[in-house]
Design a protein around this motif. Structure first.
Motif, PDB file in Angstrom:
ATOM      1  N   GLY A  49       0.818  -1.212   0.000  1.00 27.95           N
ATOM      2  CA  GLY A  49       0.000   0.000   0.000  1.00 27.95           C
ATOM      3  C   GLY A  49       0.849   1.257   0.000  1.00 27.95           C
ATOM      4  N   LEU A  50       1.910   1.250   0.790  1.00 22.02           N
ATOM      5  CA  LEU A  50       2.798   2.412   0.835  1.00 22.02           C
ATOM      6  C   LEU A  50       3.512   2.645  -0.490  1.00 22.02           C
ATOM      7  CD1 LEU A  50       4.478   2.080   4.356  1.00 22.02           C
ATOM      8  CD2 LEU A  50       2.939   3.922   3.589  1.00 22.02           C
ATOM      9  N   LEU A  51       3.925   1.573  -1.137  1.00 25.38           N
ATOM     10  CA  LEU A  51       4.776   1.717  -2.322  1.00 25.38           C
ATOM     11  C   LEU A  51       4.024   1.660  -3.653  1.00 25.38           C
ATOM     12  CD1 LEU A  51       7.919  -0.297  -1.173  1.00 25.38           C
ATOM     13  CD2 LEU A  51       7.632   2.183  -1.316  1.00 25.38           C
ATOM     14  N   HIS A  52       2.727   1.419  -3.630  1.00 28.18           N
ATOM     15  CA  HIS A  52       2.013   1.221  -4.893  1.00 28.18           C
ATOM     16  C   HIS A  52       2.132   2.420  -5.841  1.00 28.18           C
ATOM     17  CE1 HIS A  52      -1.214   3.694  -3.234  1.00 28.18           C
ATOM     18  NE2 HIS A  52      -1.785   3.685  -4.438  1.00 28.18           N
ATOM     19  N   ASP A  53       2.226   3.623  -5.312  1.00 27.71           N
ATOM     20  CA  ASP A  53       2.317   4.824  -6.161  1.00 27.71           C
ATOM     21  C   ASP A  53       3.650   5.546  -5.997  1.00 27.71           C
ATOM     22  OD1 ASP A  53      -0.065   4.690  -7.535  1.00 27.71           O
ATOM     23  OD2 ASP A  53      -1.095   6.225  -6.360  1.00 27.71           O
ATOM     24  N   CYS A  54       4.693   4.824  -5.606  1.00 24.21           N
ATOM     25  CA  CYS A  54       5.983   5.484  -5.343  1.00 24.21           C
ATOM     26  C   CYS A  54       6.568   6.161  -6.583  1.00 24.21           C
ATOM     27  CB  CYS A  54       6.985   4.521  -4.712  1.00 24.21           C
ATOM     28  SG  CYS A  54       7.519   3.155  -5.755  1.00 24.21           S
ATOM     29  N   PHE A  92       9.782  -1.636  -9.909  1.00 26.09           N
ATOM     30  CA  PHE A  92      11.244  -1.584 -10.015  1.00 26.09           C
ATOM     31  C   PHE A  92      11.843  -0.778  -8.858  1.00 26.09           C
ATOM     32  CE2 PHE A  92      15.035   0.747 -11.258  1.00 26.09           C
ATOM     33  CZ  PHE A  92      15.892  -0.304 -11.539  1.00 26.09           C
ATOM     34  N   ILE A  93      11.272   0.377  -8.565  1.00 28.82           N
ATOM     35  CA  ILE A  93      11.784   1.216  -7.482  1.00 28.82           C
ATOM     36  C   ILE A  93      11.662   0.500  -6.137  1.00 28.82           C
ATOM     37  CG2 ILE A  93      11.336   3.343  -6.163  1.00 28.82           C
ATOM     38  CD1 ILE A  93      10.649   4.653  -8.909  1.00 28.82           C
ATOM     39  N   ALA A  94      10.563  -0.218  -5.931  1.00 30.80           N
ATOM     40  CA  ALA A  94      10.392  -0.973  -4.687  1.00 30.80           C
ATOM     41  C   ALA A  94      11.542  -1.966  -4.503  1.00 30.80           C
ATOM     42  CB  ALA A  94       9.045  -1.698  -4.686  1.00 30.80           C
ATOM     43  N   MET A  95      11.942  -2.609  -5.589  1.00 29.38           N
ATOM     44  CA  MET A  95      13.048  -3.572  -5.514  1.00 29.38           C
ATOM     45  C   MET A  95      14.395  -2.871  -5.403  1.00 29.38           C
ATOM     46  SD  MET A  95      11.951  -6.594  -8.187  1.00 29.38           S
ATOM     47  CE  MET A  95      11.608  -5.484  -9.553  1.00 29.38           C
ATOM     48  N   ASP A  96      14.614  -1.872  -6.230  1.00 27.88           N
ATOM     49  CA  ASP A  96      15.920  -1.236  -6.337  1.00 27.88           C
ATOM     50  C   ASP A  96      16.217  -0.286  -5.169  1.00 27.88           C
ATOM     51  OD1 ASP A  96      18.350  -0.705  -7.968  1.00 27.88           O
ATOM     52  OD2 ASP A  96      17.488   1.312  -8.105  1.00 27.88           O
ATOM     53  N   LYS A  97      15.325   0.637  -4.922  1.00 30.51           N
ATOM     54  CA  LYS A  97      15.564   1.663  -3.900  1.00 30.51           C
ATOM     55  C   LYS A  97      15.214   1.181  -2.496  1.00 30.51           C
ATOM     56  CE  LYS A  97      14.378   6.443  -2.736  1.00 30.51           C
ATOM     57  NZ  LYS A  97      13.687   7.652  -3.194  1.00 30.51           N
ATOM     58  N   TYR A  98      14.095   0.470  -2.377  1.00 29.36           N
ATOM     59  CA  TYR A  98      13.607   0.065  -1.055  1.00 29.36           C
ATOM     60  C   TYR A  98      13.960  -1.377  -0.693  1.00 29.36           C
ATOM     61  CZ  TYR A  98      11.168   4.470  -1.402  1.00 29.36           C
ATOM     62  OH  TYR A  98      10.879   5.808  -1.554  1.00 29.36           O
ATOM     63  N   GLU A  99      14.636  -2.061  -1.608  1.00 29.24           N
ATOM     64  CA  GLU A  99      15.143  -3.416  -1.381  1.00 29.24           C
ATOM     65  C   GLU A  99      14.055  -4.418  -1.003  1.00 29.24           C
ATOM     66  OE1 GLU A  99      18.366  -2.945   1.409  1.00 29.24           O
ATOM     67  OE2 GLU A  99      19.576  -1.864  -0.066  1.00 29.24           O
ATOM     68  N   ILE A 100      12.886  -4.251  -1.598  1.00 27.95           N
ATOM     69  CA  ILE A 100      11.784  -5.193  -1.393  1.00 27.95           C
ATOM     70  C   ILE A 100      12.012  -6.368  -2.346  1.00 27.95           C
ATOM     71  CG2 ILE A 100       9.287  -5.535  -1.493  1.00 27.95           C
ATOM     72  CD1 ILE A 100      10.242  -3.505   0.685  1.00 27.95           C
ATOM     73  N   LYS A 103       8.062 -11.291  -3.767  1.00 29.97           N
ATOM     74  CA  LYS A 103       7.384 -11.295  -5.063  1.00 29.97           C
ATOM     75  C   LYS A 103       5.899 -10.935  -4.947  1.00 29.97           C
ATOM     76  CE  LYS A 103      10.480 -14.391  -7.540  1.00 29.97           C
ATOM     77  NZ  LYS A 103      11.200 -13.329  -8.214  1.00 29.97           N
ATOM     78  N   GLU A 104       5.268 -11.297  -3.844  1.00 30.48           N
ATOM     79  CA  GLU A 104       3.857 -10.958  -3.666  1.00 30.48           C
ATOM     80  C   GLU A 104       3.665  -9.439  -3.589  1.00 30.48           C
ATOM     81  OE1 GLU A 104       1.298 -13.721  -1.102  1.00 30.48           O
ATOM     82  OE2 GLU A 104       3.338 -13.976  -0.296  1.00 30.48           O
ATOM     83  N   ILE A 105       4.543  -8.768  -2.873  1.00 27.41           N
ATOM     84  CA  ILE A 105       4.474  -7.310  -2.761  1.00 27.41           C
ATOM     85  C   ILE A 105       4.746  -6.675  -4.116  1.00 27.41           C
ATOM     86  CG2 ILE A 105       5.546  -5.261  -1.724  1.00 27.41           C
ATOM     87  CD1 ILE A 105       6.110  -7.021   0.772  1.00 27.41           C
ATOM     88  N   ILE A 106       5.797  -7.127  -4.773  1.00 27.40           N
ATOM     89  CA  ILE A 106       6.161  -6.563  -6.078  1.00 27.40           C
ATOM     90  C   ILE A 106       5.024  -6.758  -7.079  1.00 27.40           C
ATOM     91  CG2 ILE A 106       7.777  -6.723  -8.028  1.00 27.40           C
ATOM     92  CD1 ILE A 106       8.872  -5.412  -5.377  1.00 27.40           C
ATOM     93  N   ASN A 107       4.435  -7.941  -7.112  1.00 29.82           N
ATOM     94  CA  ASN A 107       3.332  -8.201  -8.044  1.00 29.82           C
ATOM     95  C   ASN A 107       2.104  -7.364  -7.720  1.00 29.82           C
ATOM     96  OD1 ASN A 107       4.618  -9.981  -9.779  1.00 29.82           O
ATOM     97  ND2 ASN A 107       4.162 -11.743  -8.493  1.00 29.82           N
ATOM     98  N   ALA A 108       1.842  -7.125  -6.438  1.00 34.18           N
ATOM     99  CA  ALA A 108       0.702  -6.283  -6.062  1.00 34.18           C
ATOM    100  C   ALA A 108       0.905  -4.855  -6.563  1.00 34.18           C
ATOM    101  CB  ALA A 108       0.509  -6.309  -4.543  1.00 34.18           C
ATOM    102  N   ILE A 109       2.130  -4.348  -6.453  1.00 30.19           N
ATOM    103  CA  ILE A 109       2.446  -3.013  -6.968  1.00 30.19           C
ATOM    104  C   ILE A 109       2.311  -3.004  -8.490  1.00 30.19           C
ATOM    105  CG2 ILE A 109       4.279  -1.290  -7.237  1.00 30.19           C
ATOM    106  CD1 ILE A 109       5.353  -2.315  -4.469  1.00 30.19           C
TER     107      ILE A 109
END
Length: 128
Positions: A49-54, A92-100, A103-109
């Protein structure tokens, strides 16, 4: 993970405009509530929820350039209307910048604007 959530929240407050930041907090809180109801990880729902619109407040031309620079696939519609790229770039930013790495979080975003067939409950929560 609380310290990480605080860092994410602080960073988003500094990078999103005021309205988008308030929207983001609302999505995160709503995602937590829905996660409780549907027995989904509260932590994953909060982070997604926090990162969906980062990437939402990144200017369109920059969105396009960042996607090209990082080999993120772009279709013709997205090329002509780069505001549609915020979900792909956000994942991509969630993975790269926030180190998430979850896969469930990334796919939800990634799927929060278009949805798809056979979505997980977390994906549905962030989509709605």
């Amino acid at each position: 993970m609380n310290k990480s959530l605080k860092n994410i929240t602080r960073d988003l407050k500094n990078t999103l405009d005021k309205e988008r930041y308030q929207h983001t907090l609302g999505v995160s809180y709503t995602a937590i509530c829905l996660a409780m109801k549907y027995e989904v990880s509260l932590e994953k729902a909060e982070i997604a929820g926090l990162l969906h619109d980062c990437a939402k407040c990144i200017p369109d031309e920059k969105k396009l350039k960042k996607c090209l620079d990082h080999n993120i696939s772009i279709n013709e519609t997205e090329k002509s209307q780069p505001y549609l790229l915020h979900a792909k770039l956000g994942a991509f930013i969630a993975m790269d910048k926030y180190e998430i790495q979850d896969k469930e979080i990334i796919n939800a975003i990634l799927k929060h604007t278009t949805g798809c067939c056979e979505m997980t409950m977390l994906e549905k929560i962030i989509f709605v």
